[in-house]
Design a protein around this motif. Sequence first.
Motif, PDB file in Angstrom:
ATOM      1  N   TYR A  41       0.902  -1.216   0.100  1.00  0.00           N
ATOM      2  CA  TYR A  41       0.019   0.003  -0.006  1.00  0.00           C
ATOM      3  C   TYR A  41       0.866   1.266   0.070  1.00  0.00           C
ATOM      4  N   CYS A  42       1.809   1.215   0.883  1.00  0.00           N
ATOM      5  CA  CYS A  42       2.796   2.494   0.924  1.00  0.00           C
ATOM      6  C   CYS A  42       3.775   2.753  -0.224  1.00  0.00           C
ATOM      7  N   GLN A  43       3.840   1.783  -1.204  1.00  0.00           N
ATOM      8  CA  GLN A  43       4.953   1.685  -1.914  1.00  0.00           C
ATOM      9  C   GLN A  43       5.106   2.739  -3.003  1.00  0.00           C
ATOM     10  N   SER A  44       4.072   3.196  -3.411  1.00  0.00           N
ATOM     11  CA  SER A  44       4.156   4.147  -4.520  1.00  0.00           C
ATOM     12  C   SER A  44       4.801   5.643  -3.691  1.00  0.00           C
ATOM     13  N   GLY A  45       4.365   5.936  -2.395  1.00  0.00           N
ATOM     14  CA  GLY A  45       4.885   6.983  -1.607  1.00  0.00           C
ATOM     15  C   GLY A  45       6.207   6.716  -1.223  1.00  0.00           C
ATOM     16  N   GLN A  46       6.497   5.603  -1.090  1.00  0.00           N
ATOM     17  CA  GLN A  46       8.011   5.120  -0.832  1.00  0.00           C
ATOM     18  C   GLN A  46       8.874   5.666  -1.747  1.00  0.00           C
ATOM     19  N   ILE A  47       8.413   4.999  -2.890  1.00  0.00           N
ATOM     20  CA  ILE A  47       9.434   5.017  -4.322  1.00  0.00           C
ATOM     21  C   ILE A  47       9.514   6.485  -4.723  1.00  0.00           C
TER      22      ILE A  47
END
Length: 154
Positions: free
Chosen positions: A98-104
């Motif tokens: 879920y958080c991966q796009s923001g992390q990336i």
Amino acid sequence: MPYLTINGRSHFVDTPEDTPLLWAIREELQLTGTKYGCGAGLCGSCTVHVDGVAVRSCQIGVGEVAGTSITTIEGLHHADRHPVQQAWLESQVPQCGYCQSGQIMQAAAFIARNPRPTDDEIVAAMDGNLCRCATYSNIVGAVRRAAEIAEQEA
């Protein structure tokens, strides 16, 4: 109607200027890779780039970013092969994802500013991007690897 440039394409959005950019991206333009997390700018799930700077799209109105260049996860690389995306796959970072796009997006802006980061610098730069699955050590390793990939591609 605010005029936005997102992922290199021009858009007029039919929304008030104080509408959070996140909602224009997700609801008006159907670019759903940018996630809603907390709505308070605390988790980082909604991170996008505005003129290359990582910002929380839930905290900035569309009127504030009119005339800028906005990049979402969908526009980071035309073939999803940005060094950070490559490193994320190699390192198998996501669990729930879920958080991966923001992390990336946070990591990509950071690597662009600091191509040879230390682990402490990576931790500081990624602080504020929360991961429900607590894959923080994988994230740090992937950011380090992304810097290596970017250096090799330069």
